[in-house]
Write an enzyme that holds these catalytic residues in place. Sequence first.
Site, PDB file in Angstrom:
ATOM      1  N   ASN A  22      -1.179  -0.068  -8.718  1.00 40.17           N
ATOM      2  CA  ASN A  22       0.097  -0.595  -9.235  1.00 40.17           C
ATOM      3  C   ASN A  22       0.320  -2.074  -8.887  1.00 40.17           C
ATOM      4  O   ASN A  22       1.328  -2.451  -8.308  1.00 40.17           O
ATOM      5  CB  ASN A  22       1.286   0.268  -8.798  1.00 40.17           C
ATOM      6  N   HIS A  57      -1.428   0.023  -0.539  1.00 40.95           N
ATOM      7  CA  HIS A  57      -1.039  -0.874  -1.632  1.00 40.95           C
ATOM      8  C   HIS A  57      -1.282  -2.297  -1.147  1.00 40.95           C
ATOM      9  O   HIS A  57      -0.646  -2.743  -0.194  1.00 40.95           O
ATOM     10  CB  HIS A  57       0.429  -0.664  -2.005  1.00 40.95           C
ATOM     11  N   ARG A 114      -1.207  -5.106  -3.263  1.00 41.55           N
ATOM     12  CA  ARG A 114      -0.294  -6.021  -4.010  1.00 41.55           C
ATOM     13  C   ARG A 114      -0.957  -7.216  -4.678  1.00 41.55           C
ATOM     14  O   ARG A 114      -0.262  -7.993  -5.325  1.00 41.55           O
ATOM     15  CB  ARG A 114       0.842  -6.522  -3.114  1.00 41.55           C
ATOM     16  N   HIS A 141      -5.072   5.520   1.110  1.00 43.03           N
ATOM     17  CA  HIS A 141      -3.894   5.241   0.265  1.00 43.03           C
ATOM     18  C   HIS A 141      -3.179   3.993   0.784  1.00 43.03           C
ATOM     19  O   HIS A 141      -2.379   4.062   1.715  1.00 43.03           O
ATOM     20  CB  HIS A 141      -2.951   6.449   0.277  1.00 43.03           C
ATOM     21  N   HIS A 146       0.370  11.767  -0.562  1.00 38.12           N
ATOM     22  CA  HIS A 146       1.587  11.832   0.275  1.00 38.12           C
ATOM     23  C   HIS A 146       2.406  13.131   0.188  1.00 38.12           C
ATOM     24  O   HIS A 146       3.545  13.135  -0.275  1.00 38.12           O
ATOM     25  CB  HIS A 146       2.492  10.614   0.061  1.00 38.12           C
ATOM     26  N   ASP A 198      -0.156   5.188   3.175  1.00 41.09           N
ATOM     27  CA  ASP A 198       0.707   4.812   2.046  1.00 41.09           C
ATOM     28  C   ASP A 198       1.396   3.480   2.353  1.00 41.09           C
ATOM     29  O   ASP A 198       2.591   3.291   2.065  1.00 41.09           O
ATOM     30  CB  ASP A 198       1.715   5.900   1.680  1.00 41.09           C
ATOM     31  N   HIS A 227       0.137  11.452  -7.690  1.00 44.61           N
ATOM     32  CA  HIS A 227       1.477  11.187  -7.144  1.00 44.61           C
ATOM     33  C   HIS A 227       2.389  12.221  -7.798  1.00 44.61           C
ATOM     34  O   HIS A 227       2.671  12.143  -8.989  1.00 44.61           O
ATOM     35  CB  HIS A 227       1.871   9.743  -7.507  1.00 44.61           C
ATOM     36  N   ASP A 257      -0.724   6.258  -9.054  1.00 42.89           N
ATOM     37  CA  ASP A 257       0.198   6.309  -7.914  1.00 42.89           C
ATOM     38  C   ASP A 257       1.324   5.279  -7.992  1.00 42.89           C
ATOM     39  O   ASP A 257       1.103   4.123  -8.352  1.00 42.89           O
ATOM     40  CB  ASP A 257      -0.543   6.114  -6.598  1.00 42.89           C
ATOM     41  N   HIS A 276       6.820  -4.527   1.088  1.00 44.08           N
ATOM     42  CA  HIS A 276       7.835  -5.161   0.245  1.00 44.08           C
ATOM     43  C   HIS A 276       8.457  -6.288   1.067  1.00 44.08           C
ATOM     44  O   HIS A 276       8.567  -6.182   2.290  1.00 44.08           O
ATOM     45  CB  HIS A 276       8.916  -4.156  -0.166  1.00 44.08           C
TER      46      HIS A 276
HETATM   47  C1  NCD Z   1       4.736   2.872  -3.228  1.00 43.70           C
HETATM   48  C2  NCD Z   1       4.766   1.394  -3.630  1.00 43.70           C
HETATM   49  O1  NCD Z   1       5.657   0.670  -3.164  1.00 43.70           O
HETATM   50  O2  NCD Z   1       3.855   0.943  -4.347  1.00 43.70           O
HETATM   51  N1  NCD Z   1       6.010   3.224  -2.697  1.00 43.70           N
HETATM   52  C3  NCD Z   1       6.314   4.298  -1.940  1.00 43.70           C
HETATM   53  O3  NCD Z   1       7.497   4.505  -1.647  1.00 43.70           O
HETATM   54  N2  NCD Z   1       5.406   5.127  -1.489  1.00 43.70           N
HETATM   55  C4  NCD Z   1       4.342   3.716  -4.384  1.00 43.70           C
HETATM   56  C5  NCD Z   1       3.891   5.114  -4.037  1.00 43.70           C
HETATM   57  O4  NCD Z   1       2.972   5.309  -3.205  1.00 43.70           O
HETATM   58  O5  NCD Z   1       4.399   6.062  -4.609  1.00 43.70           O
HETATM   59 ZN    ZN Z   2       2.819   7.505  -4.542  1.00 43.31          ZN
END
Ligand code: NCD
Ligand code: ZN
Length: 431
Positions: free
Chosen positions: A100, A68, A70, A66, A238, A311, A185, A158, A315
């Site tokens: 996402n 991200h 980006r 899991h 998660h 996860d 999710h 997710d 950001h």
């Molecule tokens: C994730 C994201 O920023 O893409 N944020 C988070 O707080 N976990 C999205 C997600 O995993 O739900």
């Molecule tokens: Zn999530």
Amino acid sequence: MRLLLKGGRVIDPSQNIDDILDILIVNGKISLIDNKIDISEVKTRGSIDSVDIGGRILVPGLIDMHTHLREPGFEYKETIESGTKAAVAGGFTAIACMANTSPVNDNRSVTEFILTQAARTGRARVYPIAALTRNQEGKILTEFADLKDAGATGFSDDGMPVTDSGIMRCALEYAYSLDMPVISHCEDLGLARGGMMNEGLVCAELGLTASPDIAEEIMVLRDIILARYTHTRVHIAHVSTAGSVEAIRAAKASGIAVTAETAPHYFTLSEEALRSFSTNLKVYPPLRSERDLEAIKEGLADGTIDAIASDHAPHSSIEKEVEFDYAATGLIGLETSLSLSLRLVEEGILSMSGLIKKMSTNPADILGVSGGSLRHGLPADITVIDPEVTWTVDAARFHSKSRNCPYQGMQLRGRSVMTMVGGEIKYRSGL
Ligand code: NCD
Ligand code: ZN
């Protein structure tokens, strides 16, 4: 190409191995594991490099199911290149990346783009998780077969829950027929109401908006009911609450095919930490109570929770250095997950082999990808861990492009010192 890894404490849960052994890698694959491989014998058949593992722990490459990444769309937060650099530095040889992005990974051109970019710039293997619905809007299913054909590894919206239970039912049935996992999710948006932290006393004291544990649990229970009814399988992302652990434990006991992951922040931090108002602690699901934290550990110990995933949700500072209400949700984890998870071994909650199972063997099984094992003939995806070394978290030195790490300045123990993908060393430090 021959490489000999000498004298590591080899732990492979898939073969019940825990012993000081040598490993011979030939052409990127695991060729031999033995307690003393005679180098002179091997040498006669061409040149050979060797690395002295010196008793450190050598395991099947860690797989983060899991993440991200980006890219495409939010390259200022993370790219496939920076994200996979962070991955190998954190000991991960493979990562599954969520859909996402912008555009959303809901069609084959985005999946193919991610795979091409990963092949061109990536250090770790990248397994794209495609969106479950078009543009993650929860209305129309994506083209599952086409996405599988393009190289997707699973399906998930997710970041957003699938609120329409009928859509979720169809997703489970179609994905099952294609032998693909669905990753859920779990969040009831009506109950969560955009709440920024766990509902309870601490939240009331701090005056932040609340999201209750039942916002997660009601969806976990729904997905379990759907998996039972359709005789399919579902993976819960998660997991953060005691109620979710209890529901998954009961479902497993009655033979329902549910698997689950949690993330290190759910067993190392609680809502109490929010008293600092640090936006790096704003995450979904929110950090829960001490009781939930203990339940997560119990769920890990008794096998209710199958996997630990980061996860990793990068950001930028412009999204985090703002008032709590406006801050983006998520925290980075690729470069701290292993060290934080090693605490579970120190605390006696998991054996080292049990931990590797949750960070490698089980994620491979759930995703249906190769890896998670050091079996003869498999690609040499290997992580070497030094469990003793202590280090101080300094996010400024992370390979990730983002700095939203809540463990800044903390002393951690144990980390990866070498990460190898397909027999190639992609990261090495302190070995
Ligand atoms: C994730 C994201 O920023 O893409 N944020 C988070 O707080 N976990 C999205 C997600 O995993 O739900
Ligand atoms: Zn999530």
